[in-house]
Design a protein around this motif. Sequence first.
Motif: not given
Lengths: 224, 248
Positions: A10-18, A101-109
């Motif tokens: 998921l973290l390497a996926d370009s669709r990661l909403p980050a 942005s990545l931190l926001r996506a990670a904390r939501a996940t």
Amino acid sequence: MAGTDAALLLLADSRLPAGGHAHSGGVEPAVAAGAVTDVADLTVFLRGRLATAGLVAAALAAAACAHAAGPADAFDALDAEADARTPSPAQRRAARAQGRSLLRAARATWAHPALDALAGTAPHHPVALGAATAAAGGGPGDAASIAAFTGVTGGASAAVRLLGLDPLAVNRAVAGLAADIDAVAARAADAARGPWAELPAASAPVLDLYAELHAGADLRLFES
Amino acid sequence: MTRGYTPRAAVTAEADAAGRTRLTRLRSDGPLAVRATADAVYLVGAAASPLGGDDAALDLAVGPGARLAIRSAATALALPGPAPSRTTVRATVGAGGRLDYAPEPTVAARGCHHHAKALVDLAEGASLRWVDELILGRHAEPPGRHTSRFDVTYAGRPLLRHELVLDDPAVYGSTAVLADARAVGSVLLAGPDLATDPFTAEGLSVLPLVGPGVLITATAPDSAALRRRLADAETYARGLPETISHHT
């Protein structure tokens, strides 16, 4: 080798909403300068970027991931090491925008003390990536691989959009860099076992120049 | 294996009670000689030409309120040898002290394998000017391998960590790194009253750091153009944008 955890994919996926799609890793200003016009040019550019900014990002990500595995304390000192390796103000802004942005996506996940420790900050992207990798159950080697890999793929997909390059040819070019990506990730993970002060700091003067030129450009598709 | 030279030289500058700088230590060692003149301390002799196998070190200490300028008599030529060559410069600058380190360029000659390392610790209130110019090979020859690493801390925090690795032409020759430049250089200015906005021109970036410093980086087709670009950028970085010239 066992399969890779889906959480890490998921973290390497370009669709990661980050927000990664908003950044070209310097490809847009390189295109504007005429330095990248086709797939061959793109490969030359990405190889240089991977061995410099890519290596530094991968090492910082690996160090952040290792740090996240310990008692959750501040990442400030590592973030300051990232600042010291990023002389371009435009690149620091881009790295922090992507980190936020990545931190926001990670904390939501995922829930993880390291993500909590970073909450409310805009860390450099590799720092956020290292913490997110730990939260997803990965180790420093994973963080380095994801950083090195996404650095290349992000620039490659930006080039497809900017130049209308053949996506199949670009994909083949990225695949041709796979061994280089793995080698950079391995070096980065190895360096992350040492003191932070000694982490790689490979510079790329043209990338720095492009980042500043791009920040001042009137018309642009990508943030950086 | 042939052993190269391993000279250890040192210069210490201290301010006396009247605020004048005295050179309280001036240590030459074999081929690495230091000579004091009225304006600067010069690096002379074989120090200027690291041969493979050599491992030279220079320690600089600038006390609080003291001033030290380091220059060199000639271009340094990094040459091949039986083993990699190394130079290590360590410097400390106390509060109110100023170090101006600007030796002549290094030429990475064909076949060289050189590691240049510089470690600078600046106390709060110290200032620094540090010039580093590298020429990629003598006339019309490809450069050898050359790695430089520059680590600067200010008041105990990292200000700049900067490497330039000339190892793989596919990397340093990349359009992301040096492209087709034959000369690359930087000037780090640290201290008060520096530009806070970035500036760019052809082959030139002026990059304000997070800490109290500005890094200037330049690439150029040759050493003369490199020096012009760095000089122009330094004028800008010192807060005199209207004086920047137009020959970059």
